[in-house]
Enzyme design. Structure first.
Site, mmCIF file in Angstrom:
data_model
loop_
_atom_site.group_PDB
_atom_site.id
_atom_site.type_symbol
_atom_site.label_atom_id
_atom_site.label_comp_id
_atom_site.label_asym_id
_atom_site.label_seq_id
_atom_site.Cartn_x
_atom_site.Cartn_y
_atom_site.Cartn_z
ATOM 1 N N GLY A 56 7.791 13.132 -1.870
ATOM 2 C CA GLY A 56 8.303 13.853 -0.608
ATOM 3 C C GLY A 56 7.916 15.396 -0.947
ATOM 4 N N CYS A 83 8.358 10.337 -7.921
ATOM 5 C CA CYS A 83 8.012 11.775 -7.868
ATOM 6 C C CYS A 83 9.214 12.470 -7.404
ATOM 7 C CB CYS A 83 6.738 12.145 -7.040
ATOM 8 S SG CYS A 83 6.211 13.467 -6.901
ATOM 9 N N TYR A 84 9.281 12.943 -6.192
ATOM 10 C CA TYR A 84 10.371 13.479 -5.571
ATOM 11 C C TYR A 84 11.762 12.525 -5.797
ATOM 12 C CZ TYR A 84 13.738 15.619 -2.275
ATOM 13 O OH TYR A 84 14.806 16.089 -1.682
ATOM 14 N N HIS A 170 2.435 9.108 -9.442
ATOM 15 C CA HIS A 170 2.343 8.313 -8.170
ATOM 16 C C HIS A 170 1.697 6.598 -8.846
ATOM 17 C CE1 HIS A 170 3.747 10.633 -4.802
ATOM 18 N NE2 HIS A 170 3.450 11.372 -5.819
ATOM 19 N N GLU A 172 1.426 4.196 -7.050
ATOM 20 C CA GLU A 172 0.887 3.377 -6.006
ATOM 21 C C GLU A 172 -0.464 3.764 -5.688
ATOM 22 O OE1 GLU A 172 3.205 5.894 -6.077
ATOM 23 O OE2 GLU A 172 3.331 6.997 -4.481
ATOM 24 N N ASP A 228 -9.826 -2.183 14.303
ATOM 25 C CA ASP A 228 -8.248 -1.942 14.669
ATOM 26 C C ASP A 228 -7.983 -2.516 15.994
ATOM 27 O OD1 ASP A 228 -8.553 -0.839 12.187
ATOM 28 O OD2 ASP A 228 -7.870 1.373 13.045
ATOM 29 N N LYS A 369 -6.193 -0.652 6.510
ATOM 30 C CA LYS A 369 -7.229 -0.947 7.022
ATOM 31 C C LYS A 369 -7.650 -2.460 6.463
ATOM 32 C CE LYS A 369 -10.727 0.057 9.618
ATOM 33 N NZ LYS A 369 -10.363 0.921 10.845
#
Ligand code: XMP
Length: 513
Positions: A56, A83-84, A170, A172, A228, A369
C-alpha cells in the site's frame, strides 16, 4: 460449494488483485477485503486457511496510515505481509520502520539468510525480486528473525514461534523470479490450503449469482466486440437468456469495419438480442476542440451514458446495466476513497448507474484478462474472438492525440488496419498481447516521388504482457516493422512518417492517453 481459503486484506497496492489471481492460478480461491474489516468477521469463512496483508502507498509511522485489527494475529492462522504488510507487522510487533536513504524501486537481488525456510522451498539464492518501497525496516521486532535481505534492506522476516511472515518485495509480480514458488509455498506448505477451484467453478458460481440478483428483470449490456464485453454477455446470457439485450454503439472511434464484423460474429455464434446504434456524429460533435486526455475520456463516457440512457428508456423493463469491467480497469480508475492511487479514469467504471437509474452488473470485475479469456473459451466463445487484443472503451479517441475529428479517425483506422492485417499475415498477432496505431497532432516533411509532402506522423505500438499492469515492448522483427511502415506510407493518405514506440510500462502506460 467451494469456499474462500485465503483472505487478502487490501491496503491499497496496485498489485492486490494480482496476489488473488496468483493464488487462483493454484486452484485456491482467494478473496480481497477492505483492510478495515474486523477479525471477528472471519467466522464467515469456515474454510479459511491464511491471511495476506497487501502492499500500500502509506507509511506505517504516519498517524493516518492504514491499520489492521490486531485480533487478526490471534486467529491462529498463518499471516504473510507483503511490502506495506511486512512494515505493518514490524511496527505492530515492536520493530521500527523508517524512510530509507536507499529506496528500492525495480529489480533487486535477494540473498537468502535461511535457505531451509518453508517460504523459500525450491527458491535459489541471489534471485531477482521486484521492490517498490520508500520505507524500510530499521529495527527487527524482538520476536522475529531475518530470512532474507537485499543490498539495502531487510527483505523477509519471520516470527520465531508463530506462522507470521513478512516480505518486503512483491512476489506476486512476474518480474520476481520464483515469486510464484514463494506464493505456492505460503498457500500449500504453510497454510495447508487445498487445490479445489477452477474456471468451471467460477462460471457456475457467477451464473447462480446473476440469476439471484437479476431475477425477472431485463438487462442491457454495451457490447464492444472486445473480449471483456463478449465474455460478460455470454455469462449473463447463460444465466438469464432472452432477458439480456446487447446494445452495440458505433462511436465513430472504432476500428475499420468493426460494427459490421462484430454483428456478423455474434449473429453467427450466439442467440443474443443485439441492437446497433450509430452515434458517431454525436461523439465527433462532443469532442470538437477538446485536447485534454482526461476530458476526452470523460466526454466519451458521458456520451456513452447518453446513448445508453435513450436506449434504456425505450426498454421499459430494463433495470440493470451490465458491463465487461475487469480488474485492471477497476484498480487503475479507483476512486479517491479507495486506498490506491488513480492513474487514468476509465470511462466504463463507476458512476454510470446513478445517472441512468440502472443497477450495475459486472460479472467479471475481479478477473484479469487472461482469466477472462479462459472463462470465454470454457463458455464456447470462438477462439478468434477470445484472442483479440483488448480495445479500450474510449477507442480511437485516446489514440488520436489532441483533437479528435472524423478525418483523423478515418486516417487512423486505415493505419491500424494495415498494421493488424500484417501481424496476422506474418503469424505474429497471437504472439503479442496488444498492438495498435496512434495518430499524432504533428506534421512532418517527407518526399514521395519527386514531391515534398507535409503530413501526419503515426506511431505503431506492440506490447507483451500477462496482466496489462506491466508490459514490455514486442521485439518484432525489423524487416516486419520496415514493411509495415512502408505499406502504411504507401497506402494511407495523409501519413508520411511512422515511428515504433519502444516504451515499456512502467514508466509508460500502454495507451498514449
Ligand atoms: P494503460 O494505458 O492504462 O492500459 O496501460 C492498460 C489496458 O487497459 C486498456 N485501457 C482501457 N480499457 N477502458 C477500457 O476498457 C478504458 O478507458 C481504457 N484505457 C486503457 C488498454 O488498452 C490496455 O489494454
Amino acid at each position: 460449494m467451494i469456499q474462500t481459503q485465503i483472505i487478502i486484506l487490501d491496503f491499497g497496492s496496485q498489485y492486490t488483485q494480482l496476489l488473488a489471481r496468483r493464488i487462483r492460478e493454484n486452484q485456491v480461491l482467494a478473496e480481497v477485503l477492505d483492510h478495515r474489516i474486523l477479525a471477528a468477521k472471519m467466522t464467515d469463512y469456515p474454510n479459511l486457511k491464511g491471511i495476506i496483508l497487501s502492499g500500500g502507498p502509506s507509511s506505517v509511522y504516519e498517524e493516518k496510515s492504514y491499520k489492521i485489527d490486531p485480533a487478526f494475529f490471534d486467529l491462529n492462522l498463518p499471516i504473510l505481509g507483503v511490502c506495506y504488510g511486512m512494515q505493518l507487522i514490524t511496527n505492530l510487533f515492536g520493530g521500527k520502520v523508517e524512510l530509507a536513504d536507499n529506496q528500492e524501486f525495480g529489480k533487486a537481488k535477494l540473498f537468502l539468510d535461511n535457505q531451509s525456510n518453508k517460504l523459500f522451498k525450491g527458491v535459489p539464492d541471489k534471485k531477482l525480486v521486484w521492490m517498490s518501497h520508500a520505507d524500510h525496516l530499521t529495527k527487527m521486532p524482538p520476536e522475529f528473525i531475518q530470512l532474507a535481505h537485499s543490498d539495502s534492506s531487510v527483505a523477509a522476516i519471520m516470527h520465531k514461534s508463530k506462522e507470521i511472515y513478512g516480505i518486503q518485495f512483491h512476489a506476486e509480480v512476474t518480474h520476481s523470479e520464483y515469486g510464484g514458488t514463494m506464493i505456492k509455498n505460503f498457500v500449500f506448505d504453510i497454510c495447508k490450503a487445498e487445490a479445489n477451484w477452477e474456471v468451471s467453478s467460477f462460471i457456475n458460481q457467477t451464473v447462480d449469482l446473476i440469476k439471484d440478483k437479476v431475477k425477472q428483470d431485463e438487462v442491457i449490456l454495451g457490447l464492444s466486440g472486445g473480449v471483456d464485453s463478449s465474455v460478460a454477455a455470454a455469462l449473463i446470457s447463460k444465466a438469464i437468456g432472452s432477458q439480456l439485450t446487447c446494445i452495440f454503439v458505433d462511436t465513430g472511434l472504432l476500428r475499420k469495419d468493426e460494427a459490421k464484423k462484430v454483428l456478423k460474429t455474434y449473429q453467427d455464434n450466439f442467440n443474443m438480442k443485439i441492437k446497433m446504434v450509430d452515434a458517431s456524429k454525436q461523439f465527433y460533435q462532443a469532442l470538437k476542440g477538446v485536447t485534454d486526455p482526461e476530458e476526452k475520456r470523460k466526454i466519451i463516457g458521458r456520451e456513452f451514458v447518453e446513448v445508453f440512457n435513450s436506449e434504456a428508456k425505450k426498454m421499459k423493463q430494463a433495470k440493470w446495466l451490465a458491463q465487461g469491467t475487469i480488474y485492471p480497469d477497476v484498480i487503475e480508475s479507483s476512486s479517491p476513497d479507495h486506498a490506491s492511487k488513480t492513474i487514468k479514469s476509465h470511462h466504463n467504471v463507476g458512476g454510470l448507474p446513478e445517472e441512468m437509474g440502472l443497477k450495475l452488473l459486472e460479472p467479471i470485475r475481479d478477473l484479469f484478462k487472461d482469466e477472462v479469456r479462459k472463462v470465454g473459451l470454457a463458455l464456447g466463445i470462438p477462439e478468434v474472438m477470445i484472442n483479440r487484443h483488448p480495445f479500450p472503451g474510449p477507442g480511437l479517441g485516446i489514440r488520436i492525440i489532441g483533437e479528435v475529428t472524423k478525418e483523423k479517425a478515418d486516417i487512423l483506422r486505415e493505419v491500424d488496419d494495415v498494421f493488424i492485417n500484417e501481424l496476422w499475415k506474418a503469424g505474429l498477432y497471437n504472439q503479442v498481447d496488444q498492438a495498435f496505431a496512434v495518430l499524432l497532432p504533428v506534421k512532418t516533411v517527407g518526399v514521395m516521388g519527386d514531391n515534398r509532402t507535409y503530413d501526419y506522423l503515426a506511431s505503431i505500438r506492440s506490447v507483451n504482457t500477462i496482466d496489462f499492469m506491466t508490459a514490455t515492448i514486442s521485439h518484432l522483427p525489423w524487416d516486419f516493422i520496415e514493411n509495415v511502415v512502408s505499406l502504411i506510407i504507401n497506402n494511407v493518405d495523409h501519413v508520411n512518417r511512422v515511428v515504433y514506440d519502444i516504451t515499456s510500462k512502467p514508466p509508460g502506460t500502454i495507451e498514449w492517453e
